[in-house]
Design a protein around this motif. Structure first.
Motif, short mmCIF file in Angstrom:
data_model
loop_
_atom_site.label_atom_id
_atom_site.label_comp_id
_atom_site.label_asym_id
_atom_site.label_seq_id
_atom_site.Cartn_x
_atom_site.Cartn_y
_atom_site.Cartn_z
N UNK A 150 34.19 39.79 42.16
CA UNK A 150 35.61 39.42 42.17
C UNK A 150 35.80 38.24 41.24
N UNK A 151 36.81 38.35 40.38
CA UNK A 151 37.16 37.22 39.51
C UNK A 151 37.82 36.14 40.34
N UNK A 152 37.32 34.92 40.19
CA UNK A 152 37.90 33.83 40.99
C UNK A 152 39.29 33.46 40.50
N UNK A 153 39.58 33.70 39.20
CA UNK A 153 40.88 33.26 38.68
C UNK A 153 42.02 34.17 39.08
N UNK A 154 41.75 35.46 39.32
CA UNK A 154 42.88 36.36 39.64
C UNK A 154 42.62 37.28 40.83
N UNK A 155 41.43 37.21 41.43
CA UNK A 155 41.14 38.01 42.61
C UNK A 155 40.86 39.49 42.34
N UNK A 156 40.84 39.86 41.05
CA UNK A 156 40.62 41.27 40.73
C UNK A 156 39.13 41.58 40.66
N UNK A 157 38.80 42.85 40.93
CA UNK A 157 37.41 43.26 41.07
C UNK A 157 36.87 43.95 39.82
N UNK A 158 35.69 43.55 39.44
CA UNK A 158 34.93 44.20 38.37
C UNK A 158 33.75 44.89 39.04
N UNK A 159 33.59 46.18 38.80
CA UNK A 159 32.41 46.85 39.34
C UNK A 159 31.49 47.21 38.19
N UNK A 160 30.21 47.26 38.48
CA UNK A 160 29.23 47.54 37.44
C UNK A 160 28.05 48.26 38.07
N UNK A 161 27.45 49.15 37.31
CA UNK A 161 26.33 49.95 37.80
C UNK A 161 25.22 49.89 36.76
N UNK A 162 23.99 49.71 37.24
CA UNK A 162 22.83 49.82 36.36
C UNK A 162 21.99 51.00 36.81
#
Ligand code: MYR
Length: 131
Positions: free
Chosen positions: A94-106
């Motif tokens: 979660x981005x602390x500046x806007x609360x939006x979520x980034x998901x990532x997969x390896x």
């Protein structure tokens, strides 16, 4: 399987992804040639990560399922976790500046490490080769 040093070989839609993240053109152009190299070393549930790029060198540890903080090269602060599902590492941050979520997969595909990113409907990939 993830252990080793992985050097970025190519990216797909990474510029579009960074644009969605709000990164300006100049920084995106620099980031396109960041020569990112990630060294991963797993010990049980804990990973040691070394990240080297034209922007910076940093080392961190994370434990699967345990929230940790991470900052992007532009200073954007994230908070989130990696979990292992089968042979796949799944991250949710979660981005602390806007609360939006980034998901990532390896995941490992053949002899490459593929990292996928998703943010606000835009997806990208970076594909790494073992050094
Ligand atoms: C690691 O395992 O390497 C440390 C934690 C990584 C957190 C999530 C990485 C997201 C990177 C997004 C890069 C795109 C910047 C616009």
């Amino acid at each position: 399987a993830f252990n080793g040093t992985w050097k970025v070989d190519r990216s797909e839609d990474y510029d579009k992804f960074m644009e969605q993240m709000g990164i300006n053109l100049v920084k995106r152009k620099l980031a396109a040639h960041d020569n990112l190299k990630i060294t991963l070393e797993q010990n049980g549930d804990t990973f040691h990560v070394k990240e080297v790029s034209t922007f910076r060198t940093l080392e961190l540890n994370f434990t699967l399922g345990v929230t940790f903080e991470y900052s992007l090269a532009d200073g954007t602060e994230l908070s989130g976790t990696w979990v292992m599902e089968g042979d796949v590492l799944k991250g949710s941050f979660v981005r602390k500046d806007n609360g939006k979520t980034l998901t990532t997969v390896r995941h490992i595909v053949g002899d490459e490490l593929v990292q996928s990113y998703s943010y606000e409907g835009v997806e990208a990939k970076r594909i790494f080769k073992k050094e």
